[in-house]
Motif scaffolding. Structure first.
Motif, PDB file in Angstrom:
ATOM      1  N   LYS A 104     -41.070 -58.932   7.153  1.00  0.00           N
ATOM      2  CA  LYS A 104     -40.725 -59.527   8.117  1.00  0.00           C
ATOM      3  C   LYS A 104     -41.509 -59.267   9.351  1.00  0.00           C
ATOM      4  O   LYS A 104     -41.838 -59.954  10.136  1.00  0.00           O
ATOM      5  N   GLN A 105     -41.839 -57.774   9.440  1.00  0.00           N
ATOM      6  CA  GLN A 105     -42.647 -57.457  10.377  1.00  0.00           C
ATOM      7  C   GLN A 105     -44.161 -57.540  10.557  1.00  0.00           C
ATOM      8  O   GLN A 105     -45.055 -57.128  11.154  1.00  0.00           O
ATOM      9  N   SER A 106     -44.393 -58.603   9.411  1.00  0.00           N
ATOM     10  CA  SER A 106     -46.097 -58.472   8.934  1.00  0.00           C
ATOM     11  C   SER A 106     -46.480 -59.582  10.270  1.00  0.00           C
ATOM     12  O   SER A 106     -46.489 -59.959  10.987  1.00  0.00           O
ATOM     13  N   LYS A 107     -47.753 -58.489  10.419  1.00  0.00           N
ATOM     14  CA  LYS A 107     -48.891 -59.170  11.558  1.00  0.00           C
ATOM     15  C   LYS A 107     -50.597 -59.092  11.055  1.00  0.00           C
ATOM     16  O   LYS A 107     -50.549 -58.795   9.771  1.00  0.00           O
ATOM     17  N   PRO A 108     -50.477 -60.029  11.935  1.00  0.00           N
ATOM     18  CA  PRO A 108     -52.337 -59.796  11.136  1.00  0.00           C
ATOM     19  C   PRO A 108     -52.606 -58.126  10.838  1.00  0.00           C
ATOM     20  O   PRO A 108     -54.082 -58.449  10.288  1.00  0.00           O
ATOM     21  N   ILE A 145     -37.823 -53.785   0.895  1.00  0.00           N
ATOM     22  CA  ILE A 145     -36.370 -53.287   1.479  1.00  0.00           C
ATOM     23  C   ILE A 145     -36.627 -53.845   3.601  1.00  0.00           C
ATOM     24  O   ILE A 145     -35.873 -53.381   3.812  1.00  0.00           O
ATOM     25  N   GLY A 146     -37.505 -54.276   3.807  1.00  0.00           N
ATOM     26  CA  GLY A 146     -37.592 -54.285   5.220  1.00  0.00           C
ATOM     27  C   GLY A 146     -37.758 -53.461   6.540  1.00  0.00           C
ATOM     28  O   GLY A 146     -37.758 -53.469   7.516  1.00  0.00           O
ATOM     29  N   HIS A 199     -44.037 -48.407  11.264  1.00  0.00           N
ATOM     30  CA  HIS A 199     -43.344 -46.402  11.650  1.00  0.00           C
ATOM     31  C   HIS A 199     -42.559 -45.796  10.496  1.00  0.00           C
ATOM     32  O   HIS A 199     -43.039 -45.359  10.818  1.00  0.00           O
ATOM     33  N   GLU A 200     -42.565 -46.462  10.207  1.00  0.00           N
ATOM     34  CA  GLU A 200     -40.855 -46.055   9.053  1.00  0.00           C
ATOM     35  C   GLU A 200     -41.544 -45.566   7.344  1.00  0.00           C
ATOM     36  O   GLU A 200     -41.210 -45.167   7.438  1.00  0.00           O
ATOM     37  N   ILE A 201     -42.252 -46.467   7.429  1.00  0.00           N
ATOM     38  CA  ILE A 201     -43.244 -45.748   6.065  1.00  0.00           C
ATOM     39  C   ILE A 201     -44.112 -44.859   6.347  1.00  0.00           C
ATOM     40  O   ILE A 201     -43.646 -44.262   5.432  1.00  0.00           O
ATOM     41  N   LYS A 202     -44.688 -44.621   7.892  1.00  0.00           N
ATOM     42  CA  LYS A 202     -45.750 -43.864   7.632  1.00  0.00           C
ATOM     43  C   LYS A 202     -44.582 -42.486   8.400  1.00  0.00           C
ATOM     44  O   LYS A 202     -45.364 -41.822   7.113  1.00  0.00           O
ATOM     45  N   GLN A 203     -43.543 -42.525   8.315  1.00  0.00           N
ATOM     46  CA  GLN A 203     -42.959 -41.148   8.435  1.00  0.00           C
ATOM     47  C   GLN A 203     -42.075 -40.982   7.349  1.00  0.00           C
ATOM     48  O   GLN A 203     -41.775 -39.856   7.050  1.00  0.00           O
ATOM     49  N   PHE A 204     -41.666 -42.138   6.259  1.00  0.00           N
ATOM     50  CA  PHE A 204     -41.531 -41.665   5.153  1.00  0.00           C
ATOM     51  C   PHE A 204     -42.317 -40.842   4.823  1.00  0.00           C
ATOM     52  O   PHE A 204     -41.451 -40.242   4.182  1.00  0.00           O
ATOM     53  N   LEU A 205     -43.070 -41.089   4.169  1.00  0.00           N
ATOM     54  CA  LEU A 205     -44.380 -40.452   3.465  1.00  0.00           C
ATOM     55  C   LEU A 205     -44.983 -39.599   4.015  1.00  0.00           C
ATOM     56  O   LEU A 205     -45.278 -38.717   3.083  1.00  0.00           O
ATOM     57  N   ASN A 206     -44.902 -39.290   5.018  1.00  0.00           N
ATOM     58  CA  ASN A 206     -45.341 -38.045   5.772  1.00  0.00           C
ATOM     59  C   ASN A 206     -44.605 -36.991   5.817  1.00  0.00           C
ATOM     60  O   ASN A 206     -44.558 -36.065   5.145  1.00  0.00           O
TER      61      ASN A 206
END
Length: 81
Positions: free
Chosen positions: A12-16, A69-70, A74-81
């Motif tokens: 849903k957040q996909s950008k170019p 899961i949406g 930035h949430e992914i980056k924070q979760f993986l770091n």
């Protein structure tokens, strides 16, 4: 990478620029921050070790699930770091 491309496109957040920033994040995570982008890694003569290839696969699978899961980049980056 087809599953990753599909997950990015369906997000849903996909950008170019999402493909680039997610691939750059994968490079950073896989190389423990030695390279900050896919371009920098490609320009080097370095090759991924077997351990790094396995790490890349695990991070890729994780990012696919997090996108599904949406979660935002930035949430992914924070979760993986």
């Amino acid at each position: 990478m087809n599953k990753l491309d599909t997950a990015i496109s369906n997000s849903k957040q996909s950008k170019p620029y999402y493909h680039k920033i997610i691939l750059d994040l994968l490079v950073q995570l896989t190389t423990s921050g030695k390279y900050r982008s896919l371009r920098a890694f490609k320009q080097s003569d370095d090759k991924l070790t077997a351990e790094q290839k396995e790490t890349l696969k695990r991070y890729t699978d994780c990012i696919i699930l997090l996108l599904e899961i949406g979660m935002t980049f930035h949430e992914i980056k924070q979760f993986l770091n």
